[in-house]
Write a protein that holds these residues in place. Structure first.
Motif, PDB file in Angstrom:
ATOM      1  N   ALA A 420       0.839  -1.203   0.000  1.00 32.13           N
ATOM      2  CA  ALA A 420       0.000   0.000   0.000  1.00 32.13           C
ATOM      3  C   ALA A 420       0.875   1.254   0.000  1.00 32.13           C
ATOM      4  O   ALA A 420       1.936   1.292   0.635  1.00 32.13           O
ATOM      5  CB  ALA A 420      -0.909  -0.002   1.212  1.00 32.13           C
ATOM      6  N   TRP A 421       0.407   2.302  -0.708  1.00 33.21           N
ATOM      7  CA  TRP A 421       1.161   3.562  -0.763  1.00 33.21           C
ATOM      8  C   TRP A 421       1.392   4.139   0.631  1.00 33.21           C
ATOM      9  O   TRP A 421       2.364   4.857   0.854  1.00 33.21           O
ATOM     10  CB  TRP A 421       0.403   4.582  -1.617  1.00 33.21           C
ATOM     11  CG  TRP A 421       0.442   4.305  -3.094  1.00 33.21           C
ATOM     12  CD1 TRP A 421      -0.590   3.857  -3.862  1.00 33.21           C
ATOM     13  CD2 TRP A 421       1.554   4.451  -3.966  1.00 33.21           C
ATOM     14  NE1 TRP A 421      -0.196   3.721  -5.168  1.00 33.21           N
ATOM     15  CE2 TRP A 421       1.125   4.087  -5.264  1.00 33.21           C
ATOM     16  CE3 TRP A 421       2.876   4.856  -3.798  1.00 33.21           C
ATOM     17  CZ2 TRP A 421       1.967   4.108  -6.373  1.00 33.21           C
ATOM     18  CZ3 TRP A 421       3.721   4.880  -4.898  1.00 33.21           C
ATOM     19  CH2 TRP A 421       3.274   4.515  -6.168  1.00 33.21           C
ATOM     20  N   GLU A 422       0.509   3.824   1.572  1.00 32.95           N
ATOM     21  CA  GLU A 422       0.656   4.343   2.932  1.00 32.95           C
ATOM     22  C   GLU A 422       1.967   3.896   3.592  1.00 32.95           C
ATOM     23  O   GLU A 422       2.452   4.521   4.537  1.00 32.95           O
ATOM     24  CB  GLU A 422      -0.522   3.890   3.808  1.00 32.95           C
ATOM     25  CG  GLU A 422      -1.854   4.540   3.476  1.00 32.95           C
ATOM     26  CD  GLU A 422      -2.526   3.889   2.273  1.00 32.95           C
ATOM     27  OE1 GLU A 422      -2.018   2.833   1.810  1.00 32.95           O
ATOM     28  OE2 GLU A 422      -3.543   4.419   1.789  1.00 32.95           O
ATOM     29  N   ASN A 423       2.548   2.829   3.050  1.00 31.39           N
ATOM     30  CA  ASN A 423       3.788   2.303   3.623  1.00 31.39           C
ATOM     31  C   ASN A 423       5.027   2.718   2.841  1.00 31.39           C
ATOM     32  O   ASN A 423       6.105   2.154   3.041  1.00 31.39           O
ATOM     33  CB  ASN A 423       3.718   0.770   3.679  1.00 31.39           C
ATOM     34  CG  ASN A 423       2.590   0.275   4.555  1.00 31.39           C
ATOM     35  OD1 ASN A 423       2.448   0.706   5.697  1.00 31.39           O
ATOM     36  ND2 ASN A 423       1.767  -0.622   4.026  1.00 31.39           N
ATOM     37  N   SER A 425       6.970   5.055   3.218  1.00 33.59           N
ATOM     38  CA  SER A 425       8.054   5.620   4.022  1.00 33.59           C
ATOM     39  C   SER A 425       9.214   4.656   4.209  1.00 33.59           C
ATOM     40  O   SER A 425      10.338   5.084   4.501  1.00 33.59           O
ATOM     41  CB  SER A 425       7.538   6.066   5.394  1.00 33.59           C
ATOM     42  OG  SER A 425       6.739   7.224   5.251  1.00 33.59           O
ATOM     43  N   GLY A 445      -2.953   1.318  -4.679  1.00 36.21           N
ATOM     44  CA  GLY A 445      -3.867   2.250  -4.031  1.00 36.21           C
ATOM     45  C   GLY A 445      -4.143   3.434  -4.918  1.00 36.21           C
ATOM     46  O   GLY A 445      -3.426   3.700  -5.888  1.00 36.21           O
ATOM     47  N   TRP A 448      -1.380   8.632  -3.315  1.00 33.98           N
ATOM     48  CA  TRP A 448      -0.024   8.629  -2.745  1.00 33.98           C
ATOM     49  C   TRP A 448       0.256  10.028  -2.203  1.00 33.98           C
ATOM     50  O   TRP A 448       0.277  10.998  -2.952  1.00 33.98           O
ATOM     51  CB  TRP A 448       1.003   8.238  -3.801  1.00 33.98           C
ATOM     52  CG  TRP A 448       2.430   8.269  -3.302  1.00 33.98           C
ATOM     53  CD1 TRP A 448       2.853   8.266  -2.014  1.00 33.98           C
ATOM     54  CD2 TRP A 448       3.612   8.311  -4.113  1.00 33.98           C
ATOM     55  NE1 TRP A 448       4.217   8.296  -1.950  1.00 33.98           N
ATOM     56  CE2 TRP A 448       4.722   8.317  -3.225  1.00 33.98           C
ATOM     57  CE3 TRP A 448       3.855   8.326  -5.487  1.00 33.98           C
ATOM     58  CZ2 TRP A 448       6.043   8.358  -3.679  1.00 33.98           C
ATOM     59  CZ3 TRP A 448       5.164   8.357  -5.931  1.00 33.98           C
ATOM     60  CH2 TRP A 448       6.245   8.377  -5.048  1.00 33.98           C
ATOM     61  N   GLU A 449       0.504  10.096  -0.909  1.00 30.32           N
ATOM     62  CA  GLU A 449       0.847  11.351  -0.263  1.00 30.32           C
ATOM     63  C   GLU A 449       2.196  11.203   0.454  1.00 30.32           C
ATOM     64  O   GLU A 449       2.248  10.675   1.569  1.00 30.32           O
ATOM     65  CB  GLU A 449      -0.244  11.765   0.739  1.00 30.32           C
ATOM     66  CG  GLU A 449      -1.578  12.101   0.084  1.00 30.32           C
ATOM     67  CD  GLU A 449      -2.566  12.694   1.077  1.00 30.32           C
ATOM     68  OE1 GLU A 449      -2.171  12.928   2.240  1.00 30.32           O
ATOM     69  OE2 GLU A 449      -3.720  12.930   0.696  1.00 30.32           O
ATOM     70  N   ILE A 451       5.505  11.932   2.648  1.00 34.11           N
ATOM     71  CA  ILE A 451       5.697  12.652   3.900  1.00 34.11           C
ATOM     72  C   ILE A 451       6.796  13.689   3.722  1.00 34.11           C
ATOM     73  O   ILE A 451       7.744  13.499   2.956  1.00 34.11           O
ATOM     74  CB  ILE A 451       6.068  11.659   5.029  1.00 34.11           C
ATOM     75  CG1 ILE A 451       4.886  10.704   5.273  1.00 34.11           C
ATOM     76  CG2 ILE A 451       6.423  12.378   6.321  1.00 34.11           C
ATOM     77  CD1 ILE A 451       5.183   9.610   6.274  1.00 34.11           C
ATOM     78  N   GLU A 454      10.818  13.422   2.584  1.00 36.44           N
ATOM     79  CA  GLU A 454      11.170  12.139   1.970  1.00 36.44           C
ATOM     80  C   GLU A 454      11.798  12.339   0.587  1.00 36.44           C
ATOM     81  O   GLU A 454      11.596  13.346  -0.071  1.00 36.44           O
ATOM     82  CB  GLU A 454       9.931  11.255   1.844  1.00 36.44           C
ATOM     83  CG  GLU A 454       9.424  10.726   3.172  1.00 36.44           C
ATOM     84  CD  GLU A 454       8.283   9.749   3.004  1.00 36.44           C
ATOM     85  OE1 GLU A 454       8.059   8.944   3.920  1.00 36.44           O
ATOM     86  OE2 GLU A 454       7.611   9.787   1.946  1.00 36.44           O
ATOM     87  N   TRP A 471      -1.804  11.889  -6.960  1.00 32.42           N
ATOM     88  CA  TRP A 471      -0.445  11.969  -6.414  1.00 32.42           C
ATOM     89  C   TRP A 471      -0.281  13.377  -5.862  1.00 32.42           C
ATOM     90  O   TRP A 471      -0.222  14.356  -6.608  1.00 32.42           O
ATOM     91  CB  TRP A 471       0.547  11.665  -7.527  1.00 32.42           C
ATOM     92  CG  TRP A 471       1.980  11.641  -7.139  1.00 32.42           C
ATOM     93  CD1 TRP A 471       2.513  11.612  -5.892  1.00 32.42           C
ATOM     94  CD2 TRP A 471       3.078  11.630  -8.037  1.00 32.42           C
ATOM     95  NE1 TRP A 471       3.887  11.579  -5.945  1.00 32.42           N
ATOM     96  CE2 TRP A 471       4.259  11.578  -7.260  1.00 32.42           C
ATOM     97  CE3 TRP A 471       3.207  11.636  -9.432  1.00 32.42           C
ATOM     98  CZ2 TRP A 471       5.536  11.564  -7.829  1.00 32.42           C
ATOM     99  CZ3 TRP A 471       4.467  11.608  -9.997  1.00 32.42           C
ATOM    100  CH2 TRP A 471       5.616  11.571  -9.205  1.00 32.42           C
TER     101      TRP A 471
END
Length: 547
Positions: A420-423, A425, A445, A448-449, A451, A454, A471
């Protein structure tokens, strides 16, 4: 020094470029420049009216540092206009013993310094750059290659075998290196290098067209000093077991259809550093190399390169045998379904480049491969991971989120991970990452956001085959990005407009993307122009039409 200049002023433009490289690298004093001018005038006056360039070009060779001369002369093994990858060239130099070791650097790093020096002197041309701005491949101008061949012949260094008229050098010729450029017109051709007495030859390299199905290896007993055998241009039907008698071999490159495992006797090659195997045209079902347990008895190995291979686990290897850590191993490409246990990590502590692939069978848990241990590959700089499902599976499980990567990583390619894009990082936080390629739903997903902070050093980003729609980027993200490539991003609505303010950005390349993505790229281009970045490019290939 783009292309051939033989027809222009008898090679003088090239001579001027080479002289410029000589002045650039040496002492920048009036006395030295006058000294070079006198040498150039002398060379011109001695040369014929029709061919002034060889004597002038020889000046560059005569002023080379002694340690670089063998590297330069070895460029004569290449056919005219041949483009060779930097990684292969430096491996050949190392295997031949041309590189002087330094305590603080690997032999490959020193070899790359030699190459850059020859490029600065305009003796070797860069043909292609990697996406991170490093040299990918190079070549040598045909006039410089002719100089290599002449000098190499004078010094009994190299012979090029071009046709049936040319014969493999005799023992009495006392030559060290042989390059074979024969054009085999018939598939049944047999080519033999047999010698009557022990040969002084250290390397044999083939650049053959229409290569034969068979090459005679009965010459083995005469080539005890051979260090390099590059026969990628020859197709073998099976592994030529005769070569295991060449105890001095450091470099082997072969093309053959791998029907059986490697022979255990390969461990007899106690000096072997590089092993390259190409299956040729059989690149699907029959291209798997099965390495023997005895591979763990070869501590001098530096580079193992395959299209696809199975590597035995150390725990399976030779109970009570001569199991040793492969401390010199830098490159391992490509191994299938390998477990990265603590035991393995201790066996390969200095690995720098790793290419691996995994086939999901629906039964084996991803966690059994210990991906979280990647973080302990402290020297790893390049990692490529490919994940695919067996053909009978409709769905592939995503990778576990505890996958971890080493902090020294500079280039990362992921394919088929379905994380998942949430991971993201786990990648975005890598402090030295410069190149990132995400393929075949590496991440999944709609949004994509990134942090803040990064991807601070990322220069190249590829998104290929993703279901990403939105995105979201701000000015703190991707501040070093130079190139953005998007391929088959069918769902993506647009490229974030914030990239218009990233003045490091040089190009956006689009392949089968929607008209709205293309429009957003053109808008970014206009904004870049407003900031004075006139060199910014948008390259569109096969724009996808909205239905």
């Amino acid at each position: 020094m783009g292309g051939s200049q033989k027809g222009n002023c008898s090679g003088l433009p090239l001579s001027l470029v080479v002289i410029g490289g000589l002045l650039y690298k040496e002492e920048r004093t009036v006395d030295y420049w006058n000294y070079i001018a006198e040498n150039v005038n002398s060379a011109v006056s001695k040369a014929s009216d029709h061919d002034k360039s060889p004597d002038i070009l020889s000046l560059s060779y005569n002023h080379l540092p002694h340690h670089s001369r063998a590297c330069f002369l070895y460029m004569g093994v290449l056919p005219e206009d041949f483009e060779i990858r930097k990684s292969k060239l430096t491996k050949l130099w190392v295997a031949n013993g041309f590189i002087k070791p330094r305590k603080s650097k690997s032999l490959e790093e020193v070899a790359e310094e030699y190459l850059k020096d020859l490029i600065d002197r305009n003796l070797i041309m860069v043909r292609a750059w990697s996406c991170s701005g490093e040299i990918r491949s190079c070549s040598i101008h045909d006039l410089m290659r002719a100089l290599c061949v002449i000098k190499a012949k004078e010094e009994k260094f190299l012979k090029v075998v071009n046709s049936d008229v040319d014969q493999f050098p005799k023992v009495t010729d006392n030559l060290r290196h042989v390059s074979i450029h024969k054009d085999f017109k018939y598939q049944s051709t047999r080519f033999s290098l047999e010698q009557d007495h022990d040969s002084p030859v250290r390397s044999v390299i083939f650049f053959c067209r229409n290569s034969p199905n068979y090459i005679s290896l009965h010459f083995i007993t005469s080539f005890r000093l051979l260090k390099v055998l590059d026969a990628l241009a020859i197709r073998f039907d099976e592994f030529p077991v005769e070569i295991v008698e060449l105890f001095n071999l450091r470099y082997i490159a072969l093309t053959y259809w791998i029907k059986n495992s490697f022979p255990a006797s390969i461990s007899k090659l106690c000096n072997l550093e590089t092993l390259i195997v190409n299956p040729g045209k059989f690149r699907e079902v029959f291209n798997t190399s099965f390495l023997p347990l005895e591979i763990w008895e070869m501590p001098r190995l530096r580079h193992l390169l395959f299209v696809r291979s199975f590597l035995p686990y150390p725990s399976d290897a030779l109970n009570g045998g001569n199991l040793v850590p492969l401390k010199n191993l830098q490159t391992l490409s490509n191994v299938v379904n390998f477990r990265w246990t603590k035991e393995v990590l201790e066996m390969m502590p200095n690995l720098k480049k790793l290419v691996i692939s995994y086939e999901h069978d629906g039964r084996t848990e991803w966690s059994s491969y210990c991906f979280e241990n990647f973080v302990y590959l402290h020297q790893l700089e390049i990692l490529k991971c490919f994940f695919v499902a067996k053909s009978y599976l409709k769905y592939q499980d995503p990778l576990p989120v505890n996958i971890a990567f080493p902090p020294e990583l500079k280039r990362l390619t992921l394919s088929g991970c379905r994380i998942a894009w949430e991971n993201m990082s786990i990648i975005g936080s890598l402090p030295k990452l410069e190149v990132l390629k995400l393929k075949d739903h590496a991440f999944e997903g709609a949004v994509w956001e990134p942090i803040e902070g990064e991807f601070s050093l990322l220069k190249f980003l590829l998104l290929e085959e993703t279901d990403l729609e939105h995105w979201n980027v701000d000015e703190t993200h991707f501040q070093s990005l130079e190139r953005l490539n998007l391929k088959y991003c069918y769902n993506l609505v647009k490229i974030p407009s914030e990239f218009g303010e990233h003045l490091t950005l040089q190009a956006i390349e689009l392949y089968e993307c929607s008209p709205s993505v293309v429009a957003s790229a053109e808008s970014i281009k206009e904004e870049q122009k407003d900031y004075g970045n006139d060199k910014f490019q948008v390259v569109v290939k096969y724009e996808r039409s909205d239905v």
